[in-house]
Design a protein around this motif. Structure first.
Motif, PDB file in Angstrom:
ATOM      1  N   GLU A 158       0.954  -1.081   0.182  1.00  0.00           N
ATOM      2  CA  GLU A 158      -0.123  -0.124  -0.011  1.00  0.00           C
ATOM      3  C   GLU A 158       0.897   1.320  -0.029  1.00  0.00           C
ATOM      4  OE1 GLU A 158      -3.209  -0.317  -0.581  1.00  0.00           O
ATOM      5  OE2 GLU A 158      -2.988  -2.466  -0.400  1.00  0.00           O
ATOM      6  N   LYS A 159       2.284   1.044   0.247  1.00  0.00           N
ATOM      7  CA  LYS A 159       2.814   2.214   0.263  1.00  0.00           C
ATOM      8  C   LYS A 159       3.538   2.550  -1.183  1.00  0.00           C
ATOM      9  CE  LYS A 159       3.277   3.171   4.634  1.00  0.00           C
ATOM     10  NZ  LYS A 159       4.626   2.721   5.663  1.00  0.00           N
ATOM     11  N   PHE A 160       3.115   1.823  -2.070  1.00  0.00           N
ATOM     12  CA  PHE A 160       3.378   2.137  -3.385  1.00  0.00           C
ATOM     13  C   PHE A 160       2.348   2.650  -4.458  1.00  0.00           C
ATOM     14  CE2 PHE A 160       6.394  -0.761  -1.360  1.00  0.00           C
ATOM     15  CZ  PHE A 160       7.504  -0.046  -1.475  1.00  0.00           C
ATOM     16  N   LYS A 161       2.459   3.664  -4.991  1.00  0.00           N
ATOM     17  CA  LYS A 161       1.405   3.866  -6.055  1.00  0.00           C
ATOM     18  C   LYS A 161       1.654   3.162  -7.473  1.00  0.00           C
ATOM     19  CE  LYS A 161       1.269   8.500  -4.271  1.00  0.00           C
ATOM     20  NZ  LYS A 161       1.710   9.982  -4.437  1.00  0.00           N
ATOM     21  N   LEU A 162       0.490   3.052  -8.147  1.00  0.00           N
ATOM     22  CA  LEU A 162       0.291   2.367  -9.426  1.00  0.00           C
ATOM     23  C   LEU A 162       1.379   2.954 -10.357  1.00  0.00           C
ATOM     24  CD1 LEU A 162      -0.742   0.343 -11.385  1.00  0.00           C
ATOM     25  CD2 LEU A 162      -2.460   2.123 -12.092  1.00  0.00           C
ATOM     26  N   ALA A 163       1.772   4.394 -10.456  1.00  0.00           N
ATOM     27  CA  ALA A 163       2.436   5.066 -11.250  1.00  0.00           C
ATOM     28  C   ALA A 163       3.981   4.532 -10.786  1.00  0.00           C
ATOM     29  CB  ALA A 163       2.340   6.423 -11.199  1.00  0.00           C
ATOM     30  N   ASP A 164       4.361   4.506  -9.617  1.00  0.00           N
ATOM     31  CA  ASP A 164       5.613   4.069  -9.151  1.00  0.00           C
ATOM     32  C   ASP A 164       5.838   2.519  -9.618  1.00  0.00           C
ATOM     33  OD1 ASP A 164       5.393   6.280  -7.707  1.00  0.00           O
ATOM     34  OD2 ASP A 164       4.919   5.568  -5.724  1.00  0.00           O
ATOM     35  N   LEU A 165       4.983   1.750  -9.525  1.00  0.00           N
ATOM     36  CA  LEU A 165       5.386   0.553  -9.944  1.00  0.00           C
ATOM     37  C   LEU A 165       5.316   0.061 -11.497  1.00  0.00           C
ATOM     38  CD1 LEU A 165       2.678  -1.204  -7.398  1.00  0.00           C
ATOM     39  CD2 LEU A 165       5.463  -1.369  -7.167  1.00  0.00           C
ATOM     40  N   GLN A 166       4.605   0.965 -12.243  1.00  0.00           N
ATOM     41  CA  GLN A 166       4.697   0.907 -13.554  1.00  0.00           C
ATOM     42  C   GLN A 166       5.817   1.583 -14.117  1.00  0.00           C
ATOM     43  OE1 GLN A 166       0.951   3.121 -14.205  1.00  0.00           O
ATOM     44  NE2 GLN A 166       0.269   1.186 -15.452  1.00  0.00           N
ATOM     45  N   LYS A 167       6.422   2.504 -13.417  1.00  0.00           N
ATOM     46  CA  LYS A 167       7.987   3.109 -13.801  1.00  0.00           C
ATOM     47  C   LYS A 167       8.960   2.153 -13.551  1.00  0.00           C
ATOM     48  CE  LYS A 167      10.984   6.817 -12.624  1.00  0.00           C
ATOM     49  NZ  LYS A 167      12.095   5.954 -12.308  1.00  0.00           N
ATOM     50  N   LEU A 168       8.694   1.246 -12.359  1.00  0.00           N
ATOM     51  CA  LEU A 168       9.799   0.478 -11.877  1.00  0.00           C
ATOM     52  C   LEU A 168       9.845  -0.839 -13.116  1.00  0.00           C
ATOM     53  CD1 LEU A 168      11.783  -0.792  -9.925  1.00  0.00           C
ATOM     54  CD2 LEU A 168       9.915  -2.011  -8.673  1.00  0.00           C
ATOM     55  N   THR A 169       8.489  -1.398 -13.496  1.00  0.00           N
ATOM     56  CA  THR A 169       8.609  -2.389 -14.484  1.00  0.00           C
ATOM     57  C   THR A 169       9.272  -1.863 -15.906  1.00  0.00           C
ATOM     58  OG1 THR A 169       6.616  -1.735 -15.339  1.00  0.00           O
ATOM     59  CG2 THR A 169       6.714  -3.515 -13.453  1.00  0.00           C
ATOM     60  N   ASP A 170       9.001  -0.614 -16.146  1.00  0.00           N
ATOM     61  CA  ASP A 170       9.861  -0.202 -17.229  1.00  0.00           C
ATOM     62  C   ASP A 170      11.377  -0.157 -17.171  1.00  0.00           C
ATOM     63  OD1 ASP A 170       7.712   0.187 -18.597  1.00  0.00           O
ATOM     64  OD2 ASP A 170       7.430   2.401 -18.243  1.00  0.00           O
ATOM     65  N   ASP A 171      11.862   0.375 -16.015  1.00  0.00           N
ATOM     66  CA  ASP A 171      13.296   0.318 -15.573  1.00  0.00           C
ATOM     67  C   ASP A 171      13.712  -0.905 -15.243  1.00  0.00           C
ATOM     68  OD1 ASP A 171      13.083   3.000 -15.307  1.00  0.00           O
ATOM     69  OD2 ASP A 171      12.989   3.059 -13.252  1.00  0.00           O
ATOM     70  N   LEU A 172      13.156  -1.817 -15.128  1.00  0.00           N
ATOM     71  CA  LEU A 172      13.630  -3.389 -15.175  1.00  0.00           C
ATOM     72  C   LEU A 172      13.546  -3.990 -16.471  1.00  0.00           C
ATOM     73  CD1 LEU A 172      12.098  -4.629 -12.030  1.00  0.00           C
ATOM     74  CD2 LEU A 172      14.208  -3.940 -12.038  1.00  0.00           C
ATOM     75  N   ASP A 173      13.263  -3.471 -17.387  1.00  0.00           N
ATOM     76  CA  ASP A 173      13.459  -3.970 -18.688  1.00  0.00           C
ATOM     77  C   ASP A 173      14.702  -4.413 -19.145  1.00  0.00           C
ATOM     78  OD1 ASP A 173      13.303  -4.336 -21.545  1.00  0.00           O
ATOM     79  OD2 ASP A 173      11.444  -3.477 -21.772  1.00  0.00           O
ATOM     80  N   GLU A 174      14.876  -5.421 -19.789  1.00  0.00           N
ATOM     81  CA  GLU A 174      16.243  -6.036 -20.149  1.00  0.00           C
ATOM     82  C   GLU A 174      16.869  -5.140 -21.014  1.00  0.00           C
ATOM     83  OE1 GLU A 174      19.661  -7.814 -21.461  1.00  0.00           O
ATOM     84  OE2 GLU A 174      18.584  -7.980 -19.512  1.00  0.00           O
TER      85      GLU A 174
END
Length: 746
Positions: A233-249
């Motif tokens: 709950e401490k993480f916003k949807l936009a934060d997590l979407q940005k993270l999945t973009d940053d973790l792209d190979e």
């Protein structure tokens, strides 16, 4: 109980002896050595140095590390980092940790980390090998690579690497502090900086440095999973979407890591120092140079090592042969590294190093062994990277919708993860396609019969050691046994040596009593009673978990269904035929092949007829569940069968027969190795570090599981994970479950 399982357990010693007897020696010559022509240290250093447009990260990072206050918790190893990372704001130590993190020196370190990992800039850890050009304060503190006054690359000690672990450890603690303060985006940002720092460090040119860098990247990925597990709950949807973009190979570029060329330079440096151009090895130079390499960290053994290498010197290949072999060995490792597909069948073939004469080219092992398994280490890192990205997509789905995704993880694409990743260990070879990661919600997605009440998912977790599954450093006992001989470090650490056989990790065994196994005057002898006591102690201390009981039950069922429970011969012939046809078994056993087959049949039959096995067979026939006591009794029964005087006598006769058949040039090396094996088995060994533990846990529908099918290529529902597990657990991270096991509140 399958034939393979039985063979693994009751021919353990025989197989080890047979493996050791395979060492090969051939002849070589002697001549004057020459002076070193190429500055190999400068060449190795240039491979990692900063170039035009690239900044040296150490100029910012190392002063900040030196100015850092002493950490309130140790952070120099993965186990120390795990122990620190299980702390939460409710832990008694946390106030001290939080105050330390917000002090000015630590803030400057974190600012330096942010700067050197800025994706818009280019940095490298460009320190040279040795002290030339290194700041005197760094050398004094141990922030450098020591190659000694001899400037020998093969004897490098990477003294700065524990400091690099501190960077990751501090970042993980800071991420917890930020999350607890409600700063979820900042917490993920600092963990991305830790991941990028590992990627930056992975540009170093030696496998030792690269392996640690990859391990640090996995730790950062696991911390991301850990914090979202604790409080999504401490993480916003936009934060997590940005993270999945940053973790792209395509952004992290793990697959584009360059091949470590340090070992090629180190090998040619040794050749130039020890071998005359167009000539042969100088025994004295060869002995002193190799002794420096194989006694690193153990200076008191240098004299003994020099004698060992001097004895091998006459058999060494000459100038042309050794240079050509180094090219082939290095080229083979690089070819494996450069393979585009992880499932390439060429990767399953033995390496050029493994196929190389281990005495004629004796210098290769100590200089190239660190490259063994590097492609598997990178494959494991790619697995953690893609799996974490998919898992963060599941968290984002939950944060956005309040529910878990449907049963296939692909449902998080494209809104939460733009492009779903695939599991590098899960490939359909016929279609040449990778499959996606395994995902399920406990209870919701677990199959049950109509009458069965759904239960929480049970999982056995092991934490400790390397985060890169299947990639482990040589054990202390392995080093004792190998004494610098190539290719043997993995033997004692548990590498596959014989088809269907996996050698035990010596560091997990109790010391063998004196006289249990002896090697004198070229003959092997054993004391059945002493061996029985040793193996009994081992069997009593061996942990038994739910997966062991489940597997044993399945094995007994197969034994009954095949008819082998009443006629063990039915379970033997296929295995005997396969084993007899293997060239390695033919070469080892020779005229003793029939004797071995008879010994194999009679011992296996005795095992199946042992009261402990009969008791399990009858329980399974009555549909009664097996218990831990049944498994323990069966293991002790195995010890009884394996240590019967007739069995021990047969094993030693066969092993001595292998020795007798060795040619004159092979026998000295085989005898040396057997002596070292006996010493290693008899030595007192340190206990595992405190952070290395196995425990059972349960998960309910309030969480989800993402895992890779791992090296056994089977989806085992993440029942056994962590170091040595059958599956690679991505989410929840093992550290999260370890905290739960320790009952540390958040």
């Amino acid at each position: 109980m399958t034939v393979r399982d039985a063979r693994v357990k009751w021919v353990r010693l025989a197989a080890l002896w047979a493996l050791l007897a395979l060492a090969v020696v051939s002849a070589g010559g002697q001549a004057r050595a020459q002076a070193e022509k190429t500055d190999w240290v400068a060449r190795a250093s240039a491979s990692s140095a900063a170039t035009s447009g690239v900044e040296p990260a150490e100029k910012l990072l190392f002063p900040a590390l030196l100015a850092m206050d002493s950490p309130p918790v140790p952070l120099d190893t993965p186990d120390q980092i795990r122990k620190a990372w299980v702390l939460t704001p409710k832990s008694t130590e946390w106030a001290k940790v939080a105050a330390w993190l917000t002090a000015e020196p630590q803030k400057k370190l974190l600012e330096a980390l942010k700067t050197v990992t800025d994706p818009e800039k280019r940095h490298v850890v460009g320190i040279p090998y040795g002290t030339s050009g290194v700041d005197e304060a760094w050398v004094k503190a141990g922030l450098y690579v020591d190659i000694g006054p001899e400037k020998l690359l093969g004897a490098a000690r990477y003294l700065y690497l524990p400091w690099m672990y501190r960077v990751t450890g501090v970042a993980g603690l800071e991420a917890m502090r930020l999350m607890a303060d409600g700063k979820g985006q900042e917490a993920l940002d600092v963990l991305m900086q830790a991941l990028r720092f590992g990627r930056l460090l992975a540009e170093r040119s030696s496998a030792v440095e690269m392996r640690q860098a990859m391990n640090q990247m996995v730790l950062a990925l696991q911390r991301m999973c850990d914090l979202t597990y604790l409080d999504r709950e401490k993480f916003k949807l936009a934060d997590l979407q940005k993270l999945t973009d940053d973790l792209d190979e395509r952004r992290v570029r793990v697959r584009r890591l360059r091949f470590p060329d340090f070992h090629f330079n180190a090998a040619f440096q040794v050749i130039e120092r020890t071998t005359a151009e167009r000539g042969a090895v100088d025994p004295n130079r060869f002995a002193s140079t190799m002794a420096l390499i194989t006694s690193v960290g153990k200076p008191l053994t240098r004299f003994q090592e020099a004698g060992h290498w001097r004895a091998l010197a006459p058999a060494q290949a000459g100038w042309f042969e050794i240079r050509e072999k180094v090219e082939k060995v290095n080229g083979d490792f690089q070819s494996r590294w450069d393979r585009a597909e992880f499932y390439d069948p060429e990767l399953l073939q033995p390496t050029e190093l493994a196929r190389t004469n281990q005495a004629t080219y004796a210098l290769l092992g100590p200089l190239f062994n660190d490259l063994q398994g590097m492609e598997l280490a990178r494959k494991s890192l790619v697995t953690f990277l893609g799996g974490t990205r998919s898992a963060m997509g599941v968290v984002a789905f939950r944060v956005d919708t309040g529910s878990w995704p449907p049963q296939r993880i692909s449902s998080v694409q494209p809104k939460y993860v733009r492009r779903i990743d695939t599991d590098p260990f899960n490939v359909n070879r016929e279609k040449r396609l990778y499959e996606i990661y395994q995902y399920f919600v406990p209870i919701r997605d677990q199959r049950t019969s109509d009458r069965e009440e759904p239960k929480p998912h049970k999982m056995t977790v092991t934490v400790g050691g390397s985060e890169l599954d299947g990639v482990a450093a040589p054990t202390q006992a392995a080093e004792m046994m190998s004494g610098g001989l190539p290719g043997l470090e993995g033997l004692a650490g548990g590498a596959d040596g014989i088809p269907g056989f996996r050698t035990p990790s010596f560091d997990s065994l109790p010391p063998m009593p004196a006289g249990a196994l002896k090697f004198e005057n070229g003959r092997i002898a054993a004391d059945p009673a002493a061996l029985r006591g040793w193996l009994t102690e081992m069997a009593k201390g061996d942990p038994i978990n739910p997966e062991d009981i489940e597997k044993q039950t399945a094995d007994v069922k197969r034994l009954i269904e095949s008819g082998a429970a009443d006629d063990p011969g039915k379970d033997l012939q296929t295995s005997i035929n396969a084993m007899s046809g293997e060239p390695m078994w033919k070469d080892m056993l020779g005229d003793d092949r029939e004797k071995f087959i008879e010994f194999y049949k009679s011992t296996y039959t005795d095992y199946v007829k042992h009261p402990s096995m009969r008791a399990m067979i009858e329980k399974v026939r009555r549909n009664e569940p097996l218990t831990e006591a049944d498994i323990r009794a069966n293991r002790l029964g195995m010890v009884e069968v394996a240590t019967e005087p007739k069995v021990v006598d047969s094993v030693t006769q066969i092993a001595n027969g292998v020795l007798d058949r060795l040619s004159a040039d092979r026998k000295p090396i085989a005898e040396l190795l057997i002596g070292r094996l006996v010493t290693a088995l008899s030595a007192a060994r340190p206990k595992r570090p405190a952070g290395f533990t196995t425990f059972q846990t349960e998960l309910g529908p309030d969480q989800f599981v993402v895992y890779s099918i791992g090296t056994n290529a089977r989806p085992d529902m993440a029942r056994n994970v962590g170091s040595g597990g059958t599956d690679i657990l991505i989410y929840p991270a093992p550290i999260s479950l370890y905290r739960k096991h320790l009952r540390i509140a958040y």
